[in-house]
Design a protein around this motif. Structure first.
Motif, PDB file in Angstrom:
ATOM      1  N   ASP A 236      -0.101 -27.304 -34.174  1.00 50.78           N
ATOM      2  CA  ASP A 236      -1.263 -27.929 -33.553  1.00 50.78           C
ATOM      3  C   ASP A 236      -1.418 -27.315 -32.167  1.00 50.78           C
ATOM      4  OD1 ASP A 236      -3.201 -29.495 -32.425  1.00 50.78           O
ATOM      5  OD2 ASP A 236      -2.231 -31.417 -32.830  1.00 50.78           O
ATOM      6  N   ARG A 239      -1.391 -29.383 -28.817  1.00 53.88           N
ATOM      7  CA  ARG A 239      -0.173 -29.970 -28.257  1.00 53.88           C
ATOM      8  C   ARG A 239       0.560 -28.935 -27.412  1.00 53.88           C
ATOM      9  NH1 ARG A 239       1.944 -34.666 -31.134  1.00 53.88           N
ATOM     10  NH2 ARG A 239       0.524 -35.264 -32.818  1.00 53.88           N
ATOM     11  N   SER A 240       1.178 -29.385 -26.359  1.00 54.92           N
ATOM     12  CA  SER A 240       1.953 -28.502 -25.492  1.00 54.92           C
ATOM     13  C   SER A 240       3.322 -28.227 -26.101  1.00 54.92           C
ATOM     14  CB  SER A 240       2.132 -29.119 -24.109  1.00 54.92           C
ATOM     15  OG  SER A 240       3.090 -28.388 -23.358  1.00 54.92           O
ATOM     16  N   THR A 243       6.493 -30.276 -25.095  1.00 50.59           N
ATOM     17  CA  THR A 243       6.697 -31.665 -25.486  1.00 50.59           C
ATOM     18  C   THR A 243       7.390 -31.734 -26.843  1.00 50.59           C
ATOM     19  OG1 THR A 243       4.570 -31.832 -26.621  1.00 50.59           O
ATOM     20  CG2 THR A 243       4.593 -32.319 -24.265  1.00 50.59           C
ATOM     21  N   GLY A 245       6.650 -33.774 -29.177  1.00 49.71           N
ATOM     22  CA  GLY A 245       5.652 -33.995 -30.207  1.00 49.71           C
ATOM     23  C   GLY A 245       5.171 -32.708 -30.851  1.00 49.71           C
ATOM     24  N   PHE A 246       5.160 -31.618 -30.078  1.00 46.98           N
ATOM     25  CA  PHE A 246       4.745 -30.318 -30.608  1.00 46.98           C
ATOM     26  C   PHE A 246       5.663 -29.917 -31.755  1.00 46.98           C
ATOM     27  CE2 PHE A 246       5.287 -25.708 -30.689  1.00 46.98           C
ATOM     28  CZ  PHE A 246       3.983 -25.253 -30.772  1.00 46.98           C
ATOM     29  N   GLU A 249       5.471 -32.066 -34.886  1.00 46.25           N
ATOM     30  CA  GLU A 249       4.313 -31.722 -35.708  1.00 46.25           C
ATOM     31  C   GLU A 249       4.570 -30.451 -36.516  1.00 46.25           C
ATOM     32  OE1 GLU A 249       0.375 -32.244 -37.209  1.00 46.25           O
ATOM     33  OE2 GLU A 249       1.892 -33.552 -36.314  1.00 46.25           O
TER      34      GLU A 249
END
Length: 358
Positions: A236, A239-240, A243, A245-246, A249
Motif C-alpha cells: 500500500d 502507508r509509510s 510504520t 502498519g506498512f 499490510e
C-alpha cells in the motif's frame, strides 16, 4: 606511483563490494522469491537489472584500475549474467522471428486482456469505449471495473452501457473483473476463495476474495476455459514504510496473493478443457510467485516480437512486465502484442490471437 596504487586499491575494493552485493541479492532472490513475504519488497527491483548490473560491472572490470581484481571477478560476473538471463524479462524469442505457431487458421479467437485503471472513471468515457471497441476482440478479460474514491476501491454499475456498446456479447462480472465474449458462456465455476461468495455477498467481500474469474466459453463447438486474473498488489503506497502498519499490510497481501495463486493452479491442474489464463499478476519475471504457473502452462511470449515487454508503468519508464498470458498445450498462440493504452491506463493491453491445437 603510490597515488596510482591507492586509486587501484580503492577501485578494486569498490568493484568487489558491488559484485558481492549484487551476488548476494541475486542468490537471495533465488532462495526467497515467492517463499518469504518480506521479499516482495526486494522484488520491486526492475528485472532488467539482472542483465544490466552484471554487464555494467563487467565493463568496469575492464578499466585499468580494476586490473588487480579482474581475474577473480570476471568469472563471477559472467555467472551472474548467465543466471540472470531468464529473470531479466527479455524476450529472447523475439531475436528468432518465424518461430511462432504458424499461419492463423480460420476461426481463431482474438483475446484482449487489460487492466483498465479504474475503468472509465478517470477518463473520457466515450474515448474509453472507443478504445475498447476498436480492439474488436472476441473475448475481453478486463480488470479494475471500479472507481477509486477517498483512497478506497468503490463499485460501479455500467452494465447498461456495456450492453449498448457491445451488443450480442455475453457478460460475466466478479468483483472488479469483467469478461466479455462473443461466444456463449456455458459455465462460471468459482475458483478458490471466490467459492465462499454468492449473489448476496457484499461487493467489498467479492472484491477481496474473487481475483480469478473463470468463464467456460463455447468457441465453435469447443469449450475453452478463460481465466481473468488480477493478483493483489504487494504493498500500500499510501502507508509509510516507517510504520508497523506498512509491513502488516505487506504480510496480509502476501498471504492473499499466495491463496489466489494456489487456487488458480489447483483449478488449472484439475481442468481437462483447453486453458487460457491472462491478466494483471502484479508479478515480474524475476519473482518466484509465478513458478508454479510457468511450470504448468506456457507463457505466450514467444509469439511476440517485443524484445523487452514492459507492461507497467506506461506513464513512466515501463520497466516491469506485470501482465501475463498463459496457455496449455491444447491452444496455440499465433500473435501476442502489447498495445499502448493511449493514456487511458498505466498498463499496456495484451492482444492475442489463439486457436485450438489440432
Amino acid at each position: 606511483m603510490a597515488h596510482d596504487g591507492r586509486r587501484r586499491t580503492v577501485a578494486g575494493r569498490t568493484l568487489v563490494a558491488l559484485t558481492a552485493l549484487w551476488a548476494g541479492y541475486s542468490l537471495l532472490n533465488f532462495a526467497l522469491g515467492g517463499r518469504w513475504w518480506l521479499w516482495l519488497l526486494a522484488d520491486l527491483v526492475p528485472p532488467l537489472c539482472f542483465l544490466a548490473v552484471p554487464l555494467v560491472l563487467l565493463a568496469l572490470a575492464r578499466l585499468p584500475a580494476a586490473r588487480p581484481v579482474r581475474r577473480r571477478l570476471v568469472p563471477v560476473l559472467a555467472l551472474l549474467l548467465i543466471t540472470g538471463l531468464t529473470r531479466s524479462g527479455v524476450n529472447w524469442d523475439a531475436l528468432r522471428p518465424g518461430e511462432g505457431a504458424g499461419p492463423t487458421p480460420a476461426g481463431a479467437v482474438r483475446v484482449v486482456s487489460w487492466n483498465t485503471e479504474y475503468w472509465d472513471t478517470t477518463d473520457d468515457p466515450d474515448r474509453f469505449y472507443r478504445y475498447l471497441k476498436a480492439k474488436d476482440a472476441d473475448v475481453y478479460l478486463l480488470q479494475e471495473y471500479l472507481a477509486w474514491v477517498d483512497e478506497r476501491p468503490t463499485p460501479i454499475d455500467e452494465l447498461a452501457r456495456i450492453r449498448r456498446e457491445f451488443p450480442g456479447y455475453h457478460i460475466a462480472v466478479l468483483g472488479e473483473q469483467v469478461t466479455l465474449s462473443r461466444f456463449p458462456v456455458v459455465a462460471r465455476p468459482a475458483v478458490g476463495p471466490a467459492r465462499g461468495t454468492g449473489g448476496g455477498s457484499p461487493w467489498r467481500e467479492v472484491f477481496e476474495r474473487g481475483k480469478v474469474l473463470r468463464t467456460d466459453i463455447d468457441v465453435h463447438g469447443r469449450v475453452i476455459s478463460f481465466y481473468n486474473v488480477h493478483i493483489p498488489v504487494q504493498l500500500d503506497i499510501l502507508r509509510s514504510p516507517l510504520t508497523g502498519g506498512f509491513y502488516d499490510e505487506v504480510h496480509r497481501r502476501a498471504a492473499a496473493r499466495e491463496r489466489q495463486y494456489a487456487a488458480l493452479l489447483r483449478d488449472v491442474d484439475a481442468n481437462p478443457r483447453p486453458v487460457f489464463v491472462a491478466g494483471d499478476f502484479n508479478t515480474t519475471p524475476a519473482m518466484g510467485d509465478l513458478d508454479g504457473l510457468r511450470d504448468t502452462l506456457r507463457d505466450a511470449l514467444p509469439a511476440s516480437g517485443t524484445l523487452l515487454p514492459g507492461t507497467w508503468n506506461t506513464e513512466g519508464l515501463g520497466l516491469w512486465r506485470l501482465d501475463w498470458a498463459f496457455t496449455d498445450d491444447q491452444l496455440r498462440v499465433h500473435r501476442y502484442d502489447f498495445d499502448d493504452p493511449a493514456g487511458l491506463s498505466d498498463h499496456q493491453a495484451q492482444d492475442l490471437v489463439v486457436s485450438p491445437a489440432p
